[in-house]
Design an enzyme around this catalytic site. Structure first.
Site, PDB file in Angstrom:
ATOM      1  N   HIS A 261       0.838  -1.205   0.000  1.00  0.00           N
ATOM      2  CA  HIS A 261       0.000   0.000   0.000  1.00  0.00           C
ATOM      3  C   HIS A 261       0.880   1.265   0.000  1.00  0.00           C
ATOM      4  O   HIS A 261       0.664   2.180  -0.791  1.00  0.00           O
ATOM      5  CB  HIS A 261      -0.928  -0.006   1.212  1.00  0.00           C
ATOM      6  CG  HIS A 261      -1.659   1.289   1.397  1.00  0.00           C
ATOM      7  ND1 HIS A 261      -2.755   1.639   0.647  1.00  0.00           N
ATOM      8  CD2 HIS A 261      -1.418   2.335   2.217  1.00  0.00           C
ATOM      9  CE1 HIS A 261      -3.169   2.843   1.010  1.00  0.00           C
ATOM     10  NE2 HIS A 261      -2.369   3.297   1.964  1.00  0.00           N
TER      11      HIS A 261
ATOM     12  N   HIS B 276       1.250   4.741  -2.562  1.00  0.00           N
ATOM     13  CA  HIS B 276       1.501   6.168  -2.281  1.00  0.00           C
ATOM     14  C   HIS B 276       2.718   6.734  -3.006  1.00  0.00           C
ATOM     15  O   HIS B 276       2.640   7.805  -3.616  1.00  0.00           O
ATOM     16  CB  HIS B 276       1.747   6.386  -0.774  1.00  0.00           C
ATOM     17  CG  HIS B 276       0.511   6.432   0.055  1.00  0.00           C
ATOM     18  ND1 HIS B 276      -0.273   7.556   0.163  1.00  0.00           N
ATOM     19  CD2 HIS B 276      -0.084   5.501   0.836  1.00  0.00           C
ATOM     20  CE1 HIS B 276      -1.295   7.317   0.970  1.00  0.00           C
ATOM     21  NE2 HIS B 276      -1.204   6.071   1.400  1.00  0.00           N
TER      22      HIS B 276
ATOM     23  N   GLU C   1      -6.116   9.179  -0.258  1.00  0.00           N
ATOM     24  CA  GLU C   1      -6.339   7.732  -0.182  1.00  0.00           C
ATOM     25  C   GLU C   1      -7.298   7.211  -1.265  1.00  0.00           C
ATOM     26  O   GLU C   1      -7.084   6.129  -1.793  1.00  0.00           O
ATOM     27  CB  GLU C   1      -6.875   7.342   1.208  1.00  0.00           C
ATOM     28  CG  GLU C   1      -5.869   7.538   2.343  1.00  0.00           C
ATOM     29  CD  GLU C   1      -4.678   6.566   2.315  1.00  0.00           C
ATOM     30  OE1 GLU C   1      -4.699   5.602   1.530  1.00  0.00           O
ATOM     31  OE2 GLU C   1      -3.712   6.813   3.055  1.00  0.00           O
TER      32      GLU C   1
ATOM     33  N   SER D 299      -3.600   0.585  -4.664  1.00  0.00           N
ATOM     34  CA  SER D 299      -2.965  -0.610  -4.087  1.00  0.00           C
ATOM     35  C   SER D 299      -3.964  -1.741  -3.904  1.00  0.00           C
ATOM     36  O   SER D 299      -3.663  -2.734  -3.274  1.00  0.00           O
ATOM     37  CB  SER D 299      -2.294  -0.266  -2.757  1.00  0.00           C
ATOM     38  OG  SER D 299      -3.243   0.247  -1.845  1.00  0.00           O
TER      39      SER D 299
HETATM   40 FE   LIG Z   1      -2.537   5.169   2.871  1.00  0.00          FE
END
Ligand SMILES: [Fe+2]
Length: 302
Positions: free
Chosen positions: A134, A139, A195, A214
């Site tokens: 993730h 990110h 996010e 992700s």
């Molecule tokens: Fe995150």
């Protein structure tokens, strides 16, 4: 070396650091087990075609610029060597949850708190806590974009503004109440943008939010499914909208560009200064005592 390697929830190296109160750690790369490396390979191979189809172009350029490996877990030091010259950002390994103010303050210093553990191979699809896939594959490619990196730094500024502007409220209960509301608003904005954000692109809607980028299942669902409501981002809506974390998002918000997103963070800070975040709608996310304490402590120190 432990048998479970650096598997989320079973990594003695990380848990011991946490017990000692150490937030910043090193990657301990030699501890990744063959199963950990296999989990990365599978996650990458499975999602890669969906990135090509649904990710925004900055993310795809970021994968190339960082040369994110498909066949092994990346070394943070290698990624940072390529990332830092682009935007000054660095991925910093952490042992677990970073209290709210410290997290936003790290962004302000262009440091991204990064989880080093990886999900167990039998839980590829859903993990409530972040893992290295993730954080690094979702990110960090975005941090190669100057406009996006500057937006994260502005978030950090917002946290400082929140701590400072509530520090001299005499009534402690009222200070905590206002700060809790501001933290909830900041968390919701972060959730629905960094996010889970969607962006208008030349070929339709694409994803820039890391929770989407992700997740093999949710990335497609977010863009294709009729069950998802997608609306242009409106600040007053986002700061009052509960964020549900345990299933695919039923509601997502679209921005036009990263410059647009940067402008929205500016506006969020202006609203905060004007007192417009003191009474946002109750609900998720919960603001935990550690998050609140981190802001109160920062206010005292200011
Ligand atoms: Fe995150």
């Amino acid at each position: 070396m432990t048998a479970s390697g650096l598997t989320t929830g079973h990594a003695a190296f990380v848990e011991e650091a946490r017990t000692r109160g150490e937030l910043y750690i090193h990657q301990a790369y030699e501890q990744y087990s063959p199963e950990n490396q296999e989990a990365w390979r599978k996650l990458y191979a499975r999602i890669q075609p969906r990135w090509e189809r649904y990710a925004n172009s900055q993310f795809l350029a970021g994968l190339d610029a960082l040369r994110l490996p498909a066949d092994h877990i990346p070394r943070l030091s290698d990624i940072n060597k390529r990332l830092q010259p682009l935007t000054g950002f660095q991925a910093k390994p952490v042992s677990g949850y970073v209290p709210g103010f410290l997290f936003f303050d790290s962004l302000r210093r262009r440091e991204f708190p990064t989880t080093i553990t990886i999900r167990p191979a039998d839980r590829m699809d859903y993990l409530p806590e972040p893992d290295i896939f993730h954080d690094l594959a979702g990110h960090v490619p975005m941090h190669t974009s100057k406009a996006f990196a500057d937006t994260l730094v502005r978030f950090g500024d917002c946290a400082h503004t929140a701590a400072r502007m509530t520090a001299d409220i005499r009534d402690e209960a009222e200070r905590a109440r206002r700060l809790t509301s501001i933290i909830r608003a900041l968390s919701r904005f972060f959730w629905f943008t960094v996010e889970f954000g969607l962006m208008r692109g030349p070929n339709g809607i694409c994803a820039y939010g890391s929770g989407l980028l992700s997740s093999y299942g949710e990335l497609q669902h977010a863009i294709e499914s009729d069950e998802v409501q997608r609306y242009p981002l409106q600040l007053e809506w986002v700061i009052n909208q509960g964020a549900e974390i345990d299933h695919y998002q039923p509601l997502l918000f679209i921005v036009d560009s990263f410059d647009h997103l940067f402008g929205l963070v500016d506006e969020l800070e202006q609203w905060m200064r004007a007192g417009k975040l003191f009474n946002v709608a109750p609900g998720l996310p919960e603001v935990n005592p550690g998050d609140l304490r981190s802001f109160l402590d920062a206010g005292k120190a200011a």
